[in-house]
Write an enzyme that holds these catalytic residues in place. Structure first.
Site, PDB file in Angstrom:
ATOM      1  N   TRP A 163       0.903  -1.091   0.122  1.00  0.00           N
ATOM      2  CA  TRP A 163       0.084  -0.061   0.029  1.00  0.00           C
ATOM      3  C   TRP A 163       0.998   1.352  -0.168  1.00  0.00           C
ATOM      4  CZ3 TRP A 163      -4.106  -1.760  -2.075  1.00  0.00           C
ATOM      5  CH2 TRP A 163      -4.702  -2.902  -1.263  1.00  0.00           C
ATOM      6  N   ASP A 164       1.900   1.261   0.831  1.00  0.00           N
ATOM      7  CA  ASP A 164       2.912   2.203   0.573  1.00  0.00           C
ATOM      8  C   ASP A 164       3.469   2.557  -0.711  1.00  0.00           C
ATOM      9  OD1 ASP A 164       2.883   3.449   3.299  1.00  0.00           O
ATOM     10  OD2 ASP A 164       4.596   2.084   3.827  1.00  0.00           O
ATOM     11  N   LEU A 165       3.815   1.287  -1.447  1.00  0.00           N
ATOM     12  CA  LEU A 165       4.388   1.564  -2.755  1.00  0.00           C
ATOM     13  C   LEU A 165       3.163   2.098  -3.653  1.00  0.00           C
ATOM     14  CD1 LEU A 165       6.523  -1.704  -2.604  1.00  0.00           C
ATOM     15  CD2 LEU A 165       7.540   0.768  -2.584  1.00  0.00           C
TER      16      LEU A 165
END
Length: 409
Positions: A163-165
């Site tokens: 989700w960060d990426l």
């Protein structure tokens, strides 16, 4: 690196993965990305993995090609400098990337008061402002309860901060979309990218939300089985494990040909009154009838025997390997990949690092730039962007408002 964003200036005040990866994508396409951090480093400056000397390999991976200025952000004068950097003039400037709180000193109202056409891309946790990181929004998503062995009871987390990426990539897209709109309308805006909304929208886009609403319950765990088509891990006779996937008719018929399974599979089709070639869903529904055939056939061959046969027949497959095996031995993925260039990094290590994942056909890749040392560009940015003279910059150093490399090493 490429230079198609040359001339664009982005100021970044962020930490961890989503925000810095957004800045990384922009820098590797040619934008000037200026990252400010607290003197001594922000909360991600020494995050693992680290080199033997304690330098963060994580930090220098996410900040390649950027400029670094170190500021005492706990002081009013330091915060004033951060605001001035974010809102500095220029037709191709006024782009600010952050994960600072929406109501803090870098709020959109504070930014807009200094530059009316400011574009601020703000990565957040929850959309309502509550704190969250990749691993906590993923826990809320339900995905860890679908991941893992069939007989599993507790949640199974994955190790990739997906989700960060995804948030970093989406923030880069949204920032450039807003910049394009500003060229036509002259209007600035704030773009909020909550990780929670990335989770919700992504699961909606791939039909997972509709699936549970229609079914009235959750998809069960199924280990390494590919949902909705034919795919699973299989063991070769020499102990290698491979993932084999057949989604399209060509992939399926090629797999049957290599393994000489056309006849026994046709017998199952006739018994069930289905066509596995025409309907991938039937392969999934009846996978327990099919898997033993494929286990036996793949288990008779070595990887050296199966690999060329799979490739010749268009079979979609992959060998399971450790990351060390992949990095040191997989020439297509890492060793001979033109994405990678060997650099000397701030940690003192020299190793291959990746440029942008996209390849611009017909354009040469430019030399890849390493991450800066913390505070490496402090004086350059203060003079060039804010127009401060050497005397004023010296006073800021003396007062502990800014720092160069010496105070951060």
């Amino acid at each position: 690196m490429y230079d198609i964003l040359k001339g664009l200036r982005v100021v970044e005040g962020s930490a961890f993965i989503a925000g810095p990866s957004c800045g990384l994508h922009l820098a590797q396409m040619g934008a000037e990305v200026i990252r400010f951090d607290n003197i001594g480093g922000g909360p991600d400056f020494r995050r693992w993995p680290v080199a033997d000397n304690g330098s963060s390999l994580y930090w220098e991976g996410l900040n390649k090609g950027k400029k670094s200025i170190a500021i005492n952000l706990s002081s009013p004068q330091g915060r004033e400098l951060a605001l001035a950097l974010a809102t500095a003039p220029g037709e191709d400037a006024g782009l600010f990337l952050t994960n600072y709180p929406a109501d803090g000193f870098l709020s959109f109202d504070a930014l807009r008061a200094r530059r009316a056409d400011i574009i601020c891309a703000r990565v957040m946790g929850w959309a309502d402002g509550a704190p969250a990181v990749d691993y906590t929004v993923n826990a809320a998503s339900g995905l860890p309860m679908m991941t893992g062995p069939v007989e599993g009871a507790g949640p199974v987390n994955h190790v990739l901060p997906a989700w960060d990426l995804l948030g970093g990539a989406y923030a880069a897209f949204a920032l450039l979309a807003a910049e394009r709109d500003r060229r036509r309308s002259g209007a600035g805006r704030e773009i909020r990218i909550p990780l929670s909304d990335l989770v919700a929208s992504s699961l909606s886009h791939i039909g997972a939300v509709a699936e549970v609403l229609a079914a009235g319950g959750d998809r069960p765990r199924m280990g390494n089985d590919l949902f909705g088509a034919f795919g699973r891990d299989f063991l070769t006779s020499d102990g290698e494990r491979v993932m084999v996937v057949a989604i399209t008719p060509r992939q399926w018929t090629g797999l049957l040909k290599v393994l000489s399974l056309a006849a026994p599979v046709a017998a199952i089709e006739a018994e069930l009154g289905v066509s596995f070639t025409a309907d991938e869903g039937q392969r999934f529904l009846h996978r327990q009838r099919l898997f033993p055939l494929f286990e036996a056939a793949i288990g008779k061959g070595t990887l050296a025997q199966l690999a060329p046969a799979f490739d010749a027949s268009g079979v979609t497959w992959g060998r399971y390997q450790t990351l060390h095996q992949a990095v040191t031995g997989d020439r297509r993925l890492f060793m001979d990949n033109p994405l990678f260039q060997t650099l000397s990094h701030p940690s003192g290590q020299r190793y291959a690092a990746s440029g942008p994942a996209a390849t611009l056909t017909g354009a040469d890749r430019l030399p890849l730039m390493p991450a800066p040392r913390l505070g490496q560009h402090t004086d350059e940015v203060l003079a060039g962007l804010l127009g401060l003279g050497s005397g004023e910059i010296g006073r800021l150093h003396d007062d502990g408002i800014v720092a160069g490399v010496e105070k951060n090493t």
